[in-house]
Design an enzyme around this catalytic site. Structure first.
Site, mmCIF file in Angstrom:
data_model
loop_
_atom_site.group_PDB
_atom_site.id
_atom_site.type_symbol
_atom_site.label_atom_id
_atom_site.label_comp_id
_atom_site.label_asym_id
_atom_site.label_seq_id
_atom_site.Cartn_x
_atom_site.Cartn_y
_atom_site.Cartn_z
ATOM 1 N N VAL A 132 -11.371 -3.700 22.363
ATOM 2 C CA VAL A 132 -11.093 -3.755 23.830
ATOM 3 C C VAL A 132 -11.571 -1.966 24.027
ATOM 4 O O VAL A 132 -11.646 -1.782 25.354
ATOM 5 C CB VAL A 132 -9.399 -3.313 23.546
ATOM 6 C CG1 VAL A 132 -8.902 -3.079 24.636
ATOM 7 C CG2 VAL A 132 -8.768 -4.762 23.283
ATOM 8 N N GLU A 165 1.210 -0.903 0.151
ATOM 9 C CA GLU A 165 0.163 0.165 0.025
ATOM 10 C C GLU A 165 1.033 1.172 -0.031
ATOM 11 O O GLU A 165 2.462 1.209 0.005
ATOM 12 C CB GLU A 165 -0.572 -0.375 1.422
ATOM 13 C CG GLU A 165 -1.696 -0.985 1.076
ATOM 14 C CD GLU A 165 -3.274 -0.934 2.327
ATOM 15 O OE1 GLU A 165 -4.089 -1.711 2.363
ATOM 16 O OE2 GLU A 165 -2.542 -0.338 3.483
ATOM 17 N N ARG A 213 -5.661 2.724 27.949
ATOM 18 C CA ARG A 213 -5.239 1.270 28.785
ATOM 19 C C ARG A 213 -4.224 1.262 29.770
ATOM 20 O O ARG A 213 -2.896 1.756 29.590
ATOM 21 C CB ARG A 213 -4.924 0.357 27.265
ATOM 22 C CG ARG A 213 -5.788 0.639 26.250
ATOM 23 C CD ARG A 213 -5.153 -0.376 25.123
ATOM 24 N NE ARG A 213 -6.083 -0.395 24.047
ATOM 25 C CZ ARG A 213 -6.521 -1.425 23.001
ATOM 26 N NH1 ARG A 213 -5.409 -2.628 22.564
ATOM 27 N NH2 ARG A 213 -7.236 -1.081 22.072
ATOM 28 N N ARG A 220 -15.158 -8.564 15.615
ATOM 29 C CA ARG A 220 -15.470 -8.778 17.134
ATOM 30 C C ARG A 220 -15.804 -7.357 17.837
ATOM 31 O O ARG A 220 -15.572 -6.295 17.088
ATOM 32 C CB ARG A 220 -14.880 -9.567 17.685
ATOM 33 C CG ARG A 220 -12.635 -8.402 16.977
ATOM 34 C CD ARG A 220 -10.958 -8.623 18.067
ATOM 35 N NE ARG A 220 -10.180 -8.646 17.163
ATOM 36 C CZ ARG A 220 -9.670 -6.858 18.409
ATOM 37 N NH1 ARG A 220 -10.656 -6.476 18.499
ATOM 38 N NH2 ARG A 220 -8.993 -6.676 17.586
ATOM 39 N N ASN A 254 -12.299 -5.773 11.941
ATOM 40 C CA ASN A 254 -12.835 -5.960 12.966
ATOM 41 C C ASN A 254 -13.289 -7.284 13.484
ATOM 42 O O ASN A 254 -14.420 -6.393 13.703
ATOM 43 C CB ASN A 254 -11.931 -5.834 14.501
ATOM 44 C CG ASN A 254 -10.297 -5.426 14.165
ATOM 45 O OD1 ASN A 254 -9.170 -6.054 13.505
ATOM 46 N ND2 ASN A 254 -9.629 -3.825 14.467
ATOM 47 N N HIS A 307 -5.874 7.441 12.749
ATOM 48 C CA HIS A 307 -5.951 6.506 12.685
ATOM 49 C C HIS A 307 -7.322 6.179 13.240
ATOM 50 O O HIS A 307 -8.189 6.252 14.412
ATOM 51 C CB HIS A 307 -5.738 5.255 14.201
ATOM 52 C CG HIS A 307 -5.913 3.493 13.500
ATOM 53 N ND1 HIS A 307 -5.894 2.194 13.580
ATOM 54 C CD2 HIS A 307 -7.510 2.850 13.545
ATOM 55 C CE1 HIS A 307 -6.331 1.509 13.029
ATOM 56 N NE2 HIS A 307 -6.993 1.866 13.846
ATOM 57 N N LYS A 318 -2.159 0.221 20.197
ATOM 58 C CA LYS A 318 -3.138 1.403 21.086
ATOM 59 C C LYS A 318 -3.093 1.448 22.353
ATOM 60 O O LYS A 318 -3.341 0.115 22.995
ATOM 61 C CB LYS A 318 -4.556 1.096 20.925
ATOM 62 C CG LYS A 318 -5.189 1.434 19.074
ATOM 63 C CD LYS A 318 -5.968 1.009 18.829
ATOM 64 C CE LYS A 318 -6.726 0.079 17.616
ATOM 65 N NZ LYS A 318 -8.114 -0.712 16.959
#
Length: 449
Positions: free
Chosen positions: A294, A200, A337, A291, A289, A208, A237
């Site tokens: 987080v 790419e 996080r 799912r 993703n 992001h 992240k």
């Protein structure tokens, strides 16, 4: 609705799913390794089953043991959480073949989006803008040279089956391209058992941005706004916020509608996150993703929906109880996080938690499964908690976040709390002036870290 759900995960996300189930009147089954016998999710669930030794490959990735636990406890459905088997299409298929409901997307969609080349092709076919690059796998150095000449340097070589930053290498010129191509293939083979790579255009200073979508089995699809996940170290992240300080409502609605239309065309179900690089007013698809993320709590804080509850509802066949027009977004949310890592070296810091105190107050949420006296095992991901703060606007949110970070006490181990404290005091972050490379530069420039 399901009567009993097995939670095929551990830590804070297992506890998060347990709480959603209990509020819905659903009994829970926790699975755990020998290292997690005293973990909070195993202690609070209605039933707990040990599925193997400490190593994840022998327990949380042991499909046979998980399915056996579901069978002997009489579970109706299995929620995979995130990580581990959450994006394993074979696992999702086996769950359904054994008569359980997989709380997540269909195996076909997991397969499609798990292959980066197939995902990019699907994005193009459904009208999602993509980063200029190869049409498929780059199988030779000569082919790599030709494509790079067409799209222009710098370029990014990426593993087709990649994730977490592995199997990725940037080339600034022809001289670097051969090394980058060989390195990416080698790392992809070692990490994923698949050396297929694609290319790419490498964007210089993108953000992001990811769009959260939710779809039911009846063709209804909504987006729940975006999250800005640009603060990353080595493609991992560290802090996320919603909404993004870089977007306005027009841009947000435009890309959200594009994402929804694409998911309708694919017949997608459950939650999903479409990730983009955003630069100079343009969005470029990078991956999806299939799912729960987080960072899903920041979306929950601004839209007022419980995403785990919604996953369970739509997997049981229930329709969405709202439309895009009826959804309302309020205020600003940021998630930090908290990892059991040295904030200077980022080395893991497992050990026994001493004094433990979480912050509180209006608009404050802590998702964590640790407690005073808990021994953090060295076998799994280092994240031990998530501090999520909501405010009427970004400035109020930042003020509240500073206060909460000062109150958060986790003794006995090193954590990344001091790093977050430095981040939220940085003028560039305060102004929302950052991109995906900013944190790496910040860590490198701040000699105190």
């Amino acid at each position: 609705m399901f009567e009993k759900v097995l939670i095929a995960n551990r830590g804070e996300i297992a506890l998060r799913i347990h709480r959603a189930c209990k509020e819905m009147g659903i009994r829970t089954v926790a699975v755990h390794s020998t290292a997690d016998a005293d973990a909070m999710h195993a202690r609070l669930a209605d039933e707990a089953v040990c599925i193997g030794p400490a190593q994840a490959k022998d327990s949380y990735l042991n499909v046979a043991a998980i399915l056996s636990a579901a069978d002997i406890t009489g579970a109706d459905a299995i929620h995979p959480g995130y990580g581990f088997l959450s994006e394993n299409a074979d696992f999702a298929s086996m769950v359904e073949e054994h008569g359980f409901t997989f709380i997540g997307p269909s195996p076909d969609h997991i397969t499609m989006m798990g292959d980066k080349i197939a995902a990019k092709n699907a994005a193009m076919e459904t009208g999602i803008p993509v980063v200029p690059g190869s049409d498929g796998a780059v199988v030779s150095h000569d082919e790599a040279l030709k494509i790079a000449k067409d799209i222009g340097y710098p370029v990014l070589i990426k593993a087709s089956a990649g994730g977490g930053g592995r199997g990725m290498k940037v080339a600034q010129n022809e001289k670097e391209l051969l090394e980058a191509w060989q390195f990416a293939r080698s790392e992809a083979k070692a990490a994923f058992g698949n050396d297929e790579v694609y290319m790419e255009k490498y964007l210089q200073k993108p953000r992001h941005i990811e769009i959260q979508i939710l779809a039911d089995l009846h063709g209804n699809v909504v987006h729940l706004g975006e999250r800005d996940c640009s603060l990353q170290r080595r493609h991992q992240k560290l802090l996320e916020e919603a909404p993004s300080p870089a977007l306005n409502w027009s841009q947000r609605n435009e890309i959200g509608e594009i994402a929804c239309n694409a998911m309708r065309k694919l017949g997608y179900r459950s939650v999903g996150t479409i990730e983009f690089l955003y630069e100079n007013g343009e969005f470029f698809f990078i991956e999806m993703n299939t799912r729960l993320q987080v960072e899903h709590p920041v979306t929950e804080m601004i839209c007022g929906l419980d995403l785990v509850r919604e996953m369970i509802r739509v997997s049981s066949g229930a329709p969405l109880g709202y439309t895009q027009e009826s959804l309302r977004f309020s205020g600003h949310a940021i998630e930090c996080r908290i990892n059991a890592e040295d904030p200077e070296t980022f080395l893991p810091s497992p050990g026994v938690v001493g004094d433990y105190h979480t912050p509180g107050g209006l608009g404050v949420r802590v998702d964590s499964a640790i407690y005073s006296g808990y021994r953090i095992p060295p076998y799994y991901d280092s994240m031990v908690g998530k501090l999520i703060v909501h405010g009427a606007n970004r400035n109020e949110c930042l003020m509240r976040l500073r206060r909460c970070l000062g109150e958060y006490v986790i003794d006995g181990i090193r954590t990344t709390i001091p790093l977050h404290q430095r981040l939220v005091d940085n003028p560039e972050f305060i102004n929302g002036d950052y991109d995906i490379h900013w944190l790496e530069n910040f860590v490198g420039m701040d000699q105190s870290l």
